[in-house]
Design an enzyme around this catalytic site. Structure first.
Site, PDB file in Angstrom:
ATOM      1  N   HIS A 196      -1.052   7.905   7.248  1.00 11.01           N
ATOM      2  CA  HIS A 196      -0.003   7.315   8.082  1.00 11.01           C
ATOM      3  C   HIS A 196       0.979   8.347   8.621  1.00 11.01           C
ATOM      4  CE1 HIS A 196      -1.060   3.153   6.780  1.00 11.01           C
ATOM      5  NE2 HIS A 196      -0.659   2.918   8.016  1.00 11.01           N
ATOM      6  N   LYS A 231       0.858  -1.196   0.000  1.00  9.06           N
ATOM      7  CA  LYS A 231       0.000   0.000   0.000  1.00  9.06           C
ATOM      8  C   LYS A 231       0.885   1.234   0.000  1.00  9.06           C
ATOM      9  CE  LYS A 231      -4.352  -1.499   1.847  1.00  9.06           C
ATOM     10  NZ  LYS A 231      -4.623  -1.981   3.186  1.00  9.06           N
ATOM     11  N   HIS A 286       0.250   6.920   2.551  1.00  4.16           N
ATOM     12  CA  HIS A 286      -0.560   8.119   2.313  1.00  4.16           C
ATOM     13  C   HIS A 286      -0.640   8.947   3.589  1.00  4.16           C
ATOM     14  CE1 HIS A 286      -4.143   6.691   4.426  1.00  4.16           C
ATOM     15  NE2 HIS A 286      -3.833   5.503   3.943  1.00  4.16           N
TER      16      HIS A 286
HETATM   17  N1  ARG Z   1      -0.751  -1.842  10.107  1.00  3.43           N
HETATM   18  C1  ARG Z   1      -1.811  -1.336  10.916  1.00  3.43           C
HETATM   19  C2  ARG Z   1      -2.598  -0.288  10.153  1.00  3.43           C
HETATM   20  O1  ARG Z   1      -2.067   0.356   9.258  1.00  3.43           O
HETATM   21  C3  ARG Z   1      -1.323  -0.714  12.182  1.00  3.43           C
HETATM   22  C4  ARG Z   1      -0.578  -1.645  13.107  1.00  3.43           C
HETATM   23  C5  ARG Z   1      -0.441  -1.059  14.462  1.00  3.43           C
HETATM   24  N2  ARG Z   1       0.324  -1.840  15.368  1.00  3.43           N
HETATM   25  C6  ARG Z   1      -0.086  -2.967  15.969  1.00  3.43           C
HETATM   26  N3  ARG Z   1       0.730  -3.590  16.763  1.00  3.43           N
HETATM   27  N4  ARG Z   1      -1.317  -3.439  15.798  1.00  3.43           N
HETATM   28  O2  ARG Z   1      -3.760  -0.076  10.469  1.00  3.43           O
END
Ligand code: ARG
Length: 572
Positions: free
Chosen positions: A139, A133, A136
């Site tokens: 984030h 992805k 964007h």
């Molecule tokens: N990759 C996830 C997202 O973009 C966030 C992960 C956050 N960290 C975790 N340990 N769950 O929504």
């Protein structure tokens, strides 16, 4: 010891002498927290509300205020007046200036740093982007809040571990491989990077609407990844590399780094023991073919651990990750800088850890933040309405370049400054409000050199540098601090003296915006000072004091900007 700490300690002592028998009087530290700066300078430099004492002393606040005033013997530090139940303190301005400047000069470039966190470890899970992805602006907040918190905790002496918990697991990767095998080419992905992968993914969904059997094929490919099939692994690893290469460009622009990239797939072989442990502890129950931990008594939906098809999910990996982090880093706190939409997920995960009997579950904290929109429009991947962070940063630099060209045509390193200002403008916007508030990113606000903005604070820093260049070397002149007793200098000194507290508060509340606020207030106060006073004129000893104040402002702004991840150009 700084003036306010001393004032608080003396006030605590004074209360004790007046009411030696009383219980529940506030200690110096609490007093320090209660001392506030009155809105009207005629009411003093600091005011203490006596209402806090009404209960333990069973006396009306105005009476208490009068009693303290009659017993106060520290006029050299501050005089005091009782007004409507408040103690209004008027600092001895020269003394305050001398003490504050001494603390600032002693702190030097590390003013406000401490060893408060010595021997303690903080894990920070931030940015945590998803493979295949684009990066964007959704984030941006997790990346910058996490990065700033890491710097803040470092500055306070903690050991920090920055973790990019990559989203590199899930059936979508099977679908993507399936689409790649059917319609994609190596060149396409090499050249198009994440955009090409997204195209493949979008195409998969379109075609699957007409031909639902594709879904099964996609699932089969994911199963292959899970089982470590060589072909599937090769493509998957390659997708990951391409994504991370793309992301690295953004991280470099933002100067953000990580100590670990252990993402979801890292826990693939670490979930089995967790599931076993849950079962042994009697926490797993079956529900419609799936295995869950019941959280009814906590008023939450059950936490899904193993799906009916045997697959683990996001929560299972977070359980494994938390346990791994505790075993590996022995953290005192583990912070998850993730959007507030995941609030329930983290409450469930933390509660399950608690039920498993881990006392450190209480040290896991979801540091939530609000949404970001762009020029009034919400972002949505599905509608294709995303603003790519890399493009946004590039545009910011280009726009800053134009403004600088116009404002400072003779500046030497315009490109470098434009980079610092453009990127700084974006970061400042992101960290300018209480993190839980939604943000609307607007160019005119982000790049307004006169408003509350990154460029404004950076400009003030450059202004300080310019004053110092003009002042030349004054090291032979001993400053006369009585030159800093005017209202503007005193307001500035009050803000500077509070700065170490601000850093600690920002750490306590996981709130970088408190530092953004502080550097903005200091910049505004300095500009006011700058317009009202001729810094380099007059008696050398007096000029030396004003120059020293300027130098202190320069250093504090620089430190503050650094703590929120923004650079401080010396000329603009
Ligand atoms: N990759 C996830 C997202 O973009 C966030 C992960 C956050 N960290 C975790 N340990 N769950 O929504």
């Amino acid at each position: 010891m700084d003036t306010i700490t001393r004032l608080s300690a003396l006030l605590a002592d004074c209360m004790k002498t007046v009411w030696p028998e009383a219980e529940g009087l506030p200690a110096a530290e609490e007093i320090r927290g209660l001392l506030a700066v009155p809105p009207d300078p005629a009411l003093g430099d600091y005011a203490f509300p006596c209402f806090r004492l009404a209960k333990p002393l069973r006396t009306a606040p105005p009476k208490i205020a009068e009693a303290v005033c009659s017993a106060w013997t520290h006029g050299d530090l501050a005089s005091v007046q009782p007004v409507n139940g408040y103690l209004n303190f008027f600092l001895n301005r020269e003394n305050f200036a001398a003490e504050t400047m001494a603390a600032l000069q002693q702190g030097g470039d590390r003013y406000g740093a401490s060893d408060l966190g010595a021997g303690k470890t903080i894990c920070l899970d931030y940015s945590s982007i998803n493979i295949a992805k684009r990066f964007h602006i959704g984030h941006l907040s997790t990346t910058m809040i996490g990065h700033s918190l890491k710097r803040i905790f470092d500055y306070l002496g903690y050991t920090t571990v920055g973790i990019n918990h990559l989203g590199d697991w899930g059936t979508q990767f099977g679908k993507m491989i399936c689409a790649y095998k059917k319609w994609g080419t190596k060149e396409q992905v090499e050249q198009g990077g994440v955009d090409a992968m997204t195209e493949l993914y979008v195409r998969f969904h379109k075609e699957a609407e007409a031909d639902p059997s594709l879904e099964d094929e996609g699932r089969a490919w994911f199963k292959k990844i899970e089982d470590g099939d060589p072909e599937a692994m090769e493509i998957f690893t390659w997708f990951k590399d391409v994504t991370l290469k793309d992301a690295a460009k953004v991280y470099e622009k933002l100067d953000v780094t990580f100590d670990s990239y252990a993402g979801e797939s890292f826990y693939n072989d670490k979930m089995e023991p967790v599931i076993r442990e849950l079962r042994e502890k009697g926490l797993l129950v079956q529900s419609q073919g799936a295995w869950v931990v019941d959280l009814e008594e906590d008023h939450m939906p059950p936490c899904l651990i193993v799906k009916s098809d045997g697959a683990t999910i996001y929560a299972t990996r977070d359980l494994a990750a938390a346990i791994y982090r505790q075993n590996t880093y022995h953290f005192d706190k583990c912070l998850y800088v993730v959007a507030y939409q995941q609030d329930l997920h983290f409450r469930q995960v933390f509660r399950v850890l608690e039920k498993m009997g881990y006392p450190w579950a209480k040290d896991c904290v979801h540091v939530a933040f609000g949404m970001i929109s762009f020029e009034g429009e919400a972002l949505s991947t599905r509608k294709g309405n995303v603003v790519h962070l890399e493009d946004l940063l590039d545009q910011a630099v280009a726009k800053a370049r134009e403004i600088i060209e116009e404002k400072s045509p003779n500046l030497e390193n315009k490109d470098e400054v434009a980079r610092q200002v453009g990127i700084g403008a974006v970061i400042y916007t992101d960290l300018s409000n209480n993190r839980i508030k939604d943000i609307d990113f607007r160019w005119d606000r982000a790049l307004n050199f006169d408003g509350e903005s990154g460029p404004y604070v950076q400009y003030t820093h450059a202004r300080c540098c310019s004053v110092l260049r003009k002042a030349g070397d004054l090291s032979g002149v001993s400053p006369d601090w009585s030159a800093l007793t005017d209202d503007e200098a005193q307001a500035l000194l009050r803000l500077l003296s509070r700065f170490p507290d601000v850093i600690r508060d920002a750490a306590d509340k996981y709130e970088p915006s408190m530092i953004t606020r502080a550097v903005t207030d200091i910049a505004q106060a300095y500009n006011k000072y700058y317009y009202e006073h001729r810094i380099l004129d007059g008696e050398p000893a007096q000029a030396a004091a004003r120059v020293a104040l300027t130098d202190a402002v320069r250093r504090v702004i620089r430190t503050g900007l650094w703590l929120i991840g923004i650079e401080a150009p010396e000329r603009m």
